[in-house]
Write an enzyme that holds these catalytic residues in place. Structure first.
Site, PDB file in Angstrom:
ATOM      1  N   HIS A 118      -4.136   0.329   0.703  1.00 46.64           N
ATOM      2  CA  HIS A 118      -3.568   0.516  -0.758  1.00 46.64           C
ATOM      3  C   HIS A 118      -2.984  -0.776  -1.233  1.00 46.64           C
ATOM      4  CE1 HIS A 118      -2.193   2.639  -3.763  1.00 46.64           C
ATOM      5  NE2 HIS A 118      -0.722   2.788  -3.461  1.00 46.64           N
ATOM      6  N   ASP A 169      -9.267   0.944  -1.871  1.00 41.12           N
ATOM      7  CA  ASP A 169      -8.286   1.785  -2.132  1.00 41.12           C
ATOM      8  C   ASP A 169      -8.173   3.256  -1.964  1.00 41.12           C
ATOM      9  OD1 ASP A 169      -5.588   2.793  -2.824  1.00 41.12           O
ATOM     10  OD2 ASP A 169      -5.161   0.681  -3.702  1.00 41.12           O
ATOM     11  N   SER A 185       1.220   0.681  -7.034  1.00 40.47           N
ATOM     12  CA  SER A 185       0.917   1.970  -7.033  1.00 40.47           C
ATOM     13  C   SER A 185       1.401   2.873  -8.353  1.00 40.47           C
ATOM     14  CB  SER A 185       1.317   2.620  -5.695  1.00 40.47           C
ATOM     15  OG  SER A 185       0.634   3.883  -5.723  1.00 40.47           O
TER      16      SER A 185
END
Length: 515
Positions: A484, A454, A228
């Protein structure tokens, strides 16, 4: 971001820990100080329980495969422009390589946020990385401003309870004035309590800390696993230190070419796609979907629930009630992982009957609140890093003008993410750039992993990161999945490809697709 200001951060709560909560209904000084940052030898010792800023809890259990978690503190310059000046502590955690196989070095993890504590997160996910530990010391850290590393402090726990209950999708002038007032109060508290460190929590600062960490750990190259926001940090590191990049993996990729508005709009589309997938999955089950008769009905009922909560919050976790904002936040949290779709279904079913406790638990997880009512500094650090990085400053009139585009992107999340663009209004520190620079000519190969489903870092960002790193630097791997990131989905194809590169230096063929 994990708060009413937006959703641009990864949800860092371990899915396993969060599921357990739903079913159940490093001690060194890290403040500013003296001490030269170079020539350090970390004083590793048993890890203490996580601090309140790291999320609290108990000391980490031994890692799978034996051994122990060790913690230490590294000194880094508060201001990298004055490397011999005042220093701060950067909290580290490691589990030494378990073997078999020749040790390659340290593998440094950043799990995202910005604002997530790597010291508290790495032990939670250690079983997923047991194979990587055979040849690497697994290492993570609390970036500056986070956890034990001179944490940014803004409002108190009781103030944050009120802050996260506010209406983050104002419908009229009075509600807009209240929202702006709350934002200004939060930002003023950050300046009052942490003004000294706010100018020095940029991603470029954290990247320089990582290069110092590489040296302190005794590694010639930095081997890295970023997830991320950790992909942005990894890209910035590669830009600043291309010839120090070792084997690097970026998973759940932030689009480095977007400004905050584009990022928020992309997330609106991403969360709407995840909601579409959740709704279709629910009605495709053998048993009847308890929250709708069709995929559209599921979304219509959720929209009706949120509209009702705007005027009439329902029972939450006493004494708090579930507001529209808390419910939206909780739904978004569940869309980060397919494993949370069933709790989301149960939470929605309960909410339709007037019980908002499950959705509030999900919202609390997004905001970094534990069951004792204490908050980590995830939200404070998230705002501080983003506002230090991002040059743009928006106002209410601009957001109102953009609302139609956001609502078109997502009927459910559009307003929420549009108003989140006011996070940095009147922030006391100027932002650094329009978007991060990740161009890295001369870098070793970087494996970039994108997930087509995602919600938080939409799939298109992976290709943008590949292009931005530069010709011949990155190789893209696609995962056709949900949630995610990709590696922690436990998809064998993804894990084999990532492990093959990190352990053996074997990159997958460009364009490889896992499903």
């Amino acid at each position: 971001m994990p708060n009413p200001r937006g959703l641009r951060a990864a949800a860092l709560t371990s899915t396993a820990v969060l599921l357990a909560a739903l079913l159940a209904g490093c001690g060194d000084d890290t403040g500013p100080g003296g001490g030269a940052p170079s020539g350090q030898t970390p004083a590793w010792k048993d890890c203490p329980p996580p601090s309140a800023a790291e999320g609290g809890g108990t000391a980490p259990s031994p890692p799978p495969g034996g051994g122990a978690w060790q913690c230490a503190t590294m000194r880094a310059p508060l201001n990298w422009a004055k490397p011999n000046g005042e220093t701060i502590g950067i909290a580290l955690i490691r589990a030494k390589a378990s073997g078999p196989g020749k040790r390659i070095g340290s593998l440094i993890f950043n799990f995202g946020g910005p604002g997530g504590s790597g010291v508290s997160t790495l032990p939670s996910f250690a079983p997923d990385y047991a194979k990587l530990r055979t040849r690497y010391d697994l290492v993570s850290f609390d970036p500056r401003g986070v956890g034990r590393s001179t944490p940014v402090v803004c409002e108190s726990d009781s103030q944050l309870d009120q802050y996260f209950q506010q209406d983050a999708t104002p419908d009229d002038a009075a509600e807009r004035a209240t929202y702006l007032k709350n934002t200004a109060r939060f930002n003023a508290a950050c300046e009052k309590n942490s003004g000294k460190v706010l100018p020095y929590v940029r991603t470029t600062d954290a990247a320089r800390d990582m290069d110092l960490m590489r040296q302190v750990l005794g590694d010639e190259k930095l081997h890295y696993f970023g997830i991320s926001y950790g992909t942005e940090l990894g890209g910035v590191y590669a830009h600043l230190f291309p010839h120090k990049v070792g084997r690097a993996v970026l998973d759940g990729v932030v689009d480095p070419t977007q400004d905050p508005e584009q990022s928020s709009l992309g997330q609106a589309k991403g969360f709407q796609l995840a909601m579409d997938n959740f709704a279709r999955n629910c009605v495709s089950q053998v048993a009847d979907c308890p929250v709708g008769d069709s995929a559209q009905d599921v979304k219509n009922r959720i929209a009706a629930l949120l509209k009702k909560l705007d005027a009439h919050p329902i029972q939450g976790i006493f004494p708090r009630r579930l507001t529209q904002t808390a419910a939206t936040n909780g739904i978004a949290q569940a869309l980060y992982s397919k494993e949370l779709w069933q709790p989301l279904t149960e939470g929605l079913e309960d909410a339709y009957e007037g019980d908002g406790r499950i959705l509030m638990l999900l919202s609390d997880a997004m905001n970094g609140r534990d069951q004792n009512g204490e908050y980590s500094n995830l939200a404070a650090a998230n705002v501080a890093v983003n506002c230090a990085d991002e040059k743009q400053r928006y106002d209410a009139a601009y957001v109102q003008k953009k609302l139609p585009a956001f609502r078109a992107a997502s009927p459910l999340f559009g307003d929420f993410l549009a108003w989140s663009m006011l996070s940095c209004t009147d922030w006391p520190v100027k932002g650094a750039a329009d978007h991060p620079d990740v161009s890295a000519p001369g870098s070793a190969p970087v494996l970039v992993v994108g997930n087509t489903g995602d919600p938080a870092t939409p799939y298109e960002g992976a290709k943008k990161m590949v292009d931005a790193l530069g010709k011949g630097v990155a190789v893209e791997l696609t995962y056709k999945g949900q949630g995610h990131g990709a590696y922690d989905s436990k998809n064998k194809c993804v894990q084999n490809a990532v492990n093959g590169y990190l352990l053996d230096g074997r990159l997958p063929a460009p364009g490889t697709v896992c499903s």
